[in-house]
Design an enzyme around this catalytic site. Sequence first.
Site, short mmCIF file in Angstrom:
data_model
loop_
_atom_site.label_atom_id
_atom_site.label_comp_id
_atom_site.label_asym_id
_atom_site.label_seq_id
_atom_site.Cartn_x
_atom_site.Cartn_y
_atom_site.Cartn_z
N HIS A 193 32.96 33.79 29.59
CA HIS A 193 31.96 32.96 30.27
C HIS A 193 31.11 32.14 29.32
CE1 HIS A 193 32.15 35.30 34.28
NE2 HIS A 193 33.09 34.41 34.13
N ARG A 299 29.53 30.38 40.47
CA ARG A 299 29.36 31.73 39.92
C ARG A 299 27.90 32.13 40.14
NH1 ARG A 299 33.18 29.47 35.82
NH2 ARG A 299 34.94 30.89 35.61
N ARG A 336 30.72 32.44 45.28
CA ARG A 336 31.20 33.79 44.99
C ARG A 336 30.00 34.73 44.96
NH1 ARG A 336 34.17 34.72 39.35
NH2 ARG A 336 32.15 34.66 38.34
N GLU A 446 42.34 38.32 41.39
CA GLU A 446 42.21 38.34 39.93
C GLU A 446 42.53 39.70 39.34
OE1 GLU A 446 38.20 37.16 38.94
OE2 GLU A 446 37.34 38.34 40.55
N ASN A 469 41.76 33.71 34.95
CA ASN A 469 41.11 34.23 33.73
C ASN A 469 41.20 35.75 33.69
OD1 ASN A 469 40.38 31.60 33.44
ND2 ASN A 469 38.24 31.89 34.00
N ASP A 470 40.85 36.37 34.80
CA ASP A 470 40.94 37.83 34.85
C ASP A 470 42.36 38.29 35.14
OD1 ASP A 470 38.44 38.91 34.21
OD2 ASP A 470 37.63 38.16 36.10
N ARG A 480 40.11 39.49 27.37
CA ARG A 480 39.95 38.06 27.15
C ARG A 480 38.84 37.73 26.16
NH1 ARG A 480 37.61 36.54 33.22
NH2 ARG A 480 36.06 35.10 32.45
N CYS A 517 41.29 28.84 40.47
CA CYS A 517 40.06 28.40 39.79
C CYS A 517 39.94 28.89 38.36
CB CYS A 517 38.83 28.81 40.59
SG CYS A 517 38.57 30.59 40.56
C1 PEP Z 1 38.76 34.06 36.89
O1 PEP Z 1 38.77 35.28 36.67
O2 PEP Z 1 39.76 33.32 36.73
C2 PEP Z 1 37.53 33.41 37.32
C3 PEP Z 1 37.51 32.13 37.66
O3 PEP Z 1 36.42 34.15 37.35
P1 PEP Z 1 35.54 34.41 36.04
O4 PEP Z 1 36.07 33.55 34.92
O5 PEP Z 1 34.17 34.06 36.43
O6 PEP Z 1 35.77 35.86 35.80
MG MG Z 2 37.08 36.51 37.26
#
Ligand code: PEP
Ligand code: MG
Length: 592
Positions: A193, A299, A336, A446, A469-470, A480, A517
């Site tokens: 983040h 977020r 979210r 995710e 991402n997750d 990550r 996303c």
């Molecule tokens: C993700 O996990 O891809 C996502 C968009 O959420 P965050 O990056 O906030 O965990």
């Molecule tokens: Mg996420």
Amino acid sequence: MERLKGIGVSSGIAIGPALVAIQRTQVIRFPIAPDRVARELSALDRARARSRDQLVQIRERIAQLKGSDLAALFDAQLMMLDDPMLVGRAASVVCEERVNAEWAVQRALDEIAAIFNDVRDPYLHERKGDLHDVAGRLRMNLRDEKGGARDLLQDLDTPCVLIADELTPSVVAQLDWTRIRGFATDAGSRTYHTAILARSLGVPAAVGLHDVSLRIPPGASVIVDGDSGEVIIEPSPADWQEADARARIMKQQVAVPHAADGPVRSLDGVPVVLQANIERSEDVAAAIAAGAEGIGLYRSEFMLVGGPPDMAAEEEQYHVYRQLVERMAPRPVTIRTFDIDERQLARPLVDAALDARWFPEHDRTQRSGHAGLRGIRFGLAQPEILKTQVRALLRAAAHGSLRIMFPFVSSVHEVRTARVLVEEARAELRTRGIEAPAVPIGIMIEVPSAAFTAPLLAREVDFFTIGTNDLIQYTLAVDRMDERVSDRYQPLHPAVLRLLRAVRRGARRRGIPVSLCGEMASDPLFLRLLLGCGLTDFSMTPGALPMARRVVQETSIAEMVHVAAHVFTLGTVEEIDQYLRRAFDHPAEILK
Ligand code: PEP
Ligand code: MG
């Protein structure tokens, strides 16, 4: 002159003297003017007094709950607070080195901790934890006071470049980026983040530099290249000139307005939705300027970071959400629910729910991304917090197009329980005479268990948003945030691609919309492949939208479907990567 290579995560060049934040504590060393010394010393005194009051209260509370034996543990901390080796030594450091009190406390702590390390006595070893706790409390009280680190930043007459071992998103959100030109950190990755926030703030940043915070002395000249990931320490005059020239060119490019009107279509006429991921309501303007057709991911947890203490209250949240949907109207906004865990900074929430005093500060500011009590799990464990948020969301929905999305879902059971809470929140509003509109309820996909059960989950919700991402980190078991395994964080891994396809099919079978996303969509190579996998709805950081628009307009989705079909026959990431590059550079050769 020394060059270090990391990962460029936020475009641009930052040039200036280094401001170094020391290891794992987020303590920044500020040189202070002579007339500020007295102010720092009295701030230290007040922090000690507040810490004392807090510790006495804690001791009394524990004595009531668990008896005086356990309460005596805090006597040790109170004694440490009065020990001249801690606060007294910190005061000397402030005077002798003319630095901020927070840094001085850290210095005193390091010195005592070194003595404790050399002692073999197990009892004294255990006291080290208490010492850290006391010092953490002192620093927290120093920081909470008006006139803390942020105020010191106002005193910096030269803009600087922040160098740290790790920067949590909360710190990034709070700093004054008009004074800090960019940052570089030891830890980190593209999808953490902190990196995402840097991109949305337009702050040049490089991460994953292993030990940059130890190598750069405070005040040294540095150049941080947020594109190549390179950090140059004490650059040569030629490096200065080149970096300066590049920084100027980039600024000019940024100033060019984006041609970004209306929905976008692929080369073969397929409509593609491009929305923005944002963390702060102020980012709405950037999203609209970049041509976002909506907010695909807000977020909401970032709202709690550094916000007013009552930010978790329904009324405050309602105003933020209402403003967001009104400013985006008629475009849709997907919000979210808080994706936090109980240890994160969200102080107002944690205070309300768990009593923050039980979480030492360094725990609360730790990196996120763990597979603990986070996302929807935290919401279900703290239903009052979740319901407060849902009530605010339902009320705001009357003022625009709003969708509610639950993060980190891993089972149908969680979704059903969350939906019951939504209905309870709706009923609570009704008793107050408020009739909330129907609001689409969706989930983030995710976690691998959610991706595997997409057809079952699709029966329970109105939409899916894939959070790559997750999803990538949990599918590949790669943190990550850990730079040591960042080369294994592979969006093109066959397992990841198969999961994405399964989710899209699961959603399609039930006729619910699915968007993506994760940061994956903001890479042109990946974006084309995703289009070939049948995904046509994306949300990304506003800065990436003009690129995505161009890629979509230049891509024939029918061709990409063929490319994707072949990709699914390949066994390694390298093969997939090479094949995609050939397919995009020489399509005639591949598609004949
Ligand atoms: C993700 O996990 O891809 C996502 C968009 O959420 P965050 O990056 O906030 O965990
Ligand atoms: Mg996420």
